[in-house]
Design an enzyme around this catalytic site. Structure first.
Site, short mmCIF file in Angstrom:
data_model
loop_
_atom_site.label_atom_id
_atom_site.label_comp_id
_atom_site.label_asym_id
_atom_site.label_seq_id
_atom_site.Cartn_x
_atom_site.Cartn_y
_atom_site.Cartn_z
N GLY A 126 0.80 -1.22 0.00
CA GLY A 126 0.00 0.00 0.00
C GLY A 126 0.83 1.27 0.00
O GLY A 126 0.33 2.33 0.35
N GLY A 128 2.49 2.29 -2.81
CA GLY A 128 2.65 2.71 -4.19
C GLY A 128 3.79 2.01 -4.91
O GLY A 128 4.16 2.40 -6.02
N SER A 130 3.59 -1.15 -5.64
CA SER A 130 2.88 -2.23 -6.33
C SER A 130 3.21 -3.63 -5.80
O SER A 130 3.60 -4.52 -6.55
CB SER A 130 3.12 -2.15 -7.84
N SER A 131 2.99 -3.80 -4.51
CA SER A 131 3.15 -5.13 -3.93
C SER A 131 2.13 -6.10 -4.52
O SER A 131 2.39 -7.30 -4.60
CB SER A 131 3.01 -5.08 -2.40
N ASP A 176 2.22 -2.14 -14.17
CA ASP A 176 2.82 -2.71 -12.95
C ASP A 176 3.23 -4.16 -13.16
O ASP A 176 4.32 -4.58 -12.75
CB ASP A 176 1.83 -2.64 -11.78
P1 ADP Z 1 0.15 -1.79 -3.54
O1 ADP Z 1 0.27 -0.34 -3.91
O2 ADP Z 1 1.23 -2.20 -2.60
O3 ADP Z 1 0.03 -2.68 -4.73
P2 ADP Z 1 -2.52 -2.74 -3.08
O4 ADP Z 1 -3.58 -2.33 -2.14
O5 ADP Z 1 -2.81 -2.74 -4.53
O6 ADP Z 1 -1.22 -1.89 -2.73
O7 ADP Z 1 -2.07 -4.24 -2.72
C1 ADP Z 1 -1.73 -4.57 -1.40
C2 ADP Z 1 -2.38 -5.90 -1.06
O8 ADP Z 1 -1.71 -6.98 -1.75
C3 ADP Z 1 -2.25 -6.24 0.41
O9 ADP Z 1 -3.31 -5.66 1.17
C4 ADP Z 1 -2.35 -7.77 0.38
O10 ADP Z 1 -3.69 -8.20 0.29
C5 ADP Z 1 -1.65 -8.13 -0.93
N1 ADP Z 1 -0.23 -8.44 -0.65
C6 ADP Z 1 0.85 -7.73 -1.07
N2 ADP Z 1 2.00 -8.31 -0.62
C7 ADP Z 1 1.65 -9.40 0.10
C8 ADP Z 1 2.36 -10.40 0.84
N3 ADP Z 1 3.67 -10.39 0.96
N4 ADP Z 1 1.63 -11.38 1.45
C9 ADP Z 1 0.30 -11.41 1.34
N5 ADP Z 1 -0.42 -10.49 0.67
C10 ADP Z 1 0.23 -9.49 0.07
MG MG Z 2 -1.56 -2.55 -6.16
#
Ligand code: ADP
Ligand code: MG
Length: 386
Positions: A126, A128, A130-131, A176
């Site tokens: 969360g 930015g 792009s996890s 992404d």
């Molecule tokens: P971001 O900008 O990081 O992409 P998002 O809200 O689009 O933010 O995605 C974040 C979500 O992705 C987290 O709330 C979770 O559900 C999932 N996520 C990301 N990394 C992991 C991880 N290491 N383990 C489990 N879920 C993850």
């Molecule tokens: Mg995202």
């Protein structure tokens, strides 16, 4: 990234959870976009780079039809579903990303099998970076490798985007997932979002990428984001082109009286931003900091005044960092806007001046603490047998 591949604690954790050793690891990075914001869904150009931060999934194939998953970020939680039944949303928010990728693979007629998976990541969630794309691409890498599907990295990226669009219900563009899948160490990637053609663009060796997260609480993001998309689509229609990629400033000005004020401003941003991306590719090739600074500043102003996606905290961060770096760095907001992060290109010796300026001014002005990530461009998706 590679130093963590054979991390034995991570492997031990897998073995103790699933009572079998892992067979392979899938690794996909987070990303930052250097320039080209809100151009991806207008079939335009973007210039992201993959980061050294990555999501890693250890996995082993199971004899049954279950996909059983845990994440080191959510200890005590587990996700498990059967691939013999319809794949629908479950209760776990993060588990739904795994279901989402399984769902789109199944929808494409790609063979799935049962897996044990353990997820670990140093991509901040969360912020930015792009996890979510890193997770989707890493999962796609698991399915592709273990199923011997022979998918290209580009296809894995498209499946990840489809997972986010059609199952998670987030209407992101393809940037992404493409950079997470196809990134190259030391390089940014010029991506043409219309043709999906890519070009690796070397980042000068003396430059570092510094990301500063504002930690501004994001609100109303989805409705505002969707409205921007609609404005762009309407502007393109009124110019009688399929997408703003095909429009130019002369056409835009010739139809100005047919467009609403916002449609004009959104289109003005996208058309000018596409050109800035192409100019930034040349500026990187020449290691021309003056030009990079000019382009990134213009991009930020366009996002602030024409696309209207900045907030005082991100405008303030850009102001503080630009003042600290002067002519030694280039700064702009990056990512989806309405808060989120800014990106600076500068030399390593100037990082401390950013840190000092943030320390002195950011919290005092905005009552928020910023996080700094000093990054280098890393590789895209990598899947290795252990
Ligand atoms: P971001 O900008 O990081 O992409 P998002 O809200 O689009 O933010 O995605 C974040 C979500 O992705 C987290 O709330 C979770 O559900 C999932 N996520 C990301 N990394 C992991 C991880 N290491 N383990 C489990 N879920 C993850
Ligand atoms: Mg995202």
């Amino acid at each position: 990234m590679t130093s963590k591949i054979y991390d034995t604690d991570f492997q031990k954790a897998f073995s103790s959870i699933f009572a079998v050793p892992p067979q392979a690891i899938s690794i996909a990075p987070g990303r930052v976009n250097l320039i080209g914001e809100f151009t991806d869904y207008n079939d335009g150009f973007v210039l992201p780079c993959a980061l050294q931060y990555s999501t890693r999934i250890l996995f082993s194939v199971r004899d049954d039809d279950l996909i059983s998953v845990q994440s080191t970020h959510y200890p005590g939680e587990s996700e498990c579903f059967s691939i013999s039944e319809d794949i629908v949303s479950g209760e776990s928010h993060w588990g739904n990303y795994v279901r989402a990728v399984a769902y789109v693979f199944r929808r494409e007629g790609l063979a799935l099998r049962g897996f044990n998976m353990l997820i670990d990541s140093d991509v901040p969630q969360g912020s930015g970076l792009s996890s979510s794309a890193a997770l989707e691409v890493a999962i796609g890498g698991v399915f592709n490798h273990a199923g011997n599907l022979g998918l290209s990295k580009e296809k894995i990226a498209l499946l990840g985007q489809a997972a986010e669009n059609d199952f998670i219900d987030c209407q992101c563009g393809v940037m992404d997932q493409m950079i997470s899948a196809c990134g190259k160490e030391g390089h940014a990637m010029l991506l043409d979002c219309e043709s999906l053609k890519t070009q690796a663009v070397a980042i000068p060796k003396d430059l570092v990428v510094v990301i500063v997260n504002s930690n501004y609480p994001r609100k109303l993001v989805d409705s505002e984001y969707n409205q921007r998309r609609i404005d762009c689509e309407n502007a393109a229609k009124k110019m009688q082109v399929n997408s703003l990629r095909k429009a130019d400033m002369t056409t835009l000005d010739s139809v100005k009286n047919l467009l609403t004020k916002n449609e004009y401003k959104r289109a003005h941003h996208v058309i000018s931003e596409n050109q800035r991306v192409l100019d930034a590719v040349d500026a990187l090739a020449e290691n021309n900091m003056t030009e990079l600074r000019h382009l990134m500043t213009a991009s930020h102003i366009s996002l602030r005044d024409d696309f209207e996606v900045t907030v005082p905290a991100t405008d303030g961060l850009v102001e503080i960092c630009a003042a600290a770096l002067q002519d030694r760095g280039a700064v702009r907001m990056t990512g989806g806007g309405f808060g989120g992060a800014i990106v600076c290109l500068c030399r390593e010796e100037d990082i401390s001046s950013i840190e000092e300026a943030l320390e002195a001014h950011y919290e005092e002005r905005f009552k928020l603490k910023a996080n700094i990530y000093v990054c280098s461009a890393g590789d895209g998706l990598l899947v290795n047998d252990l």
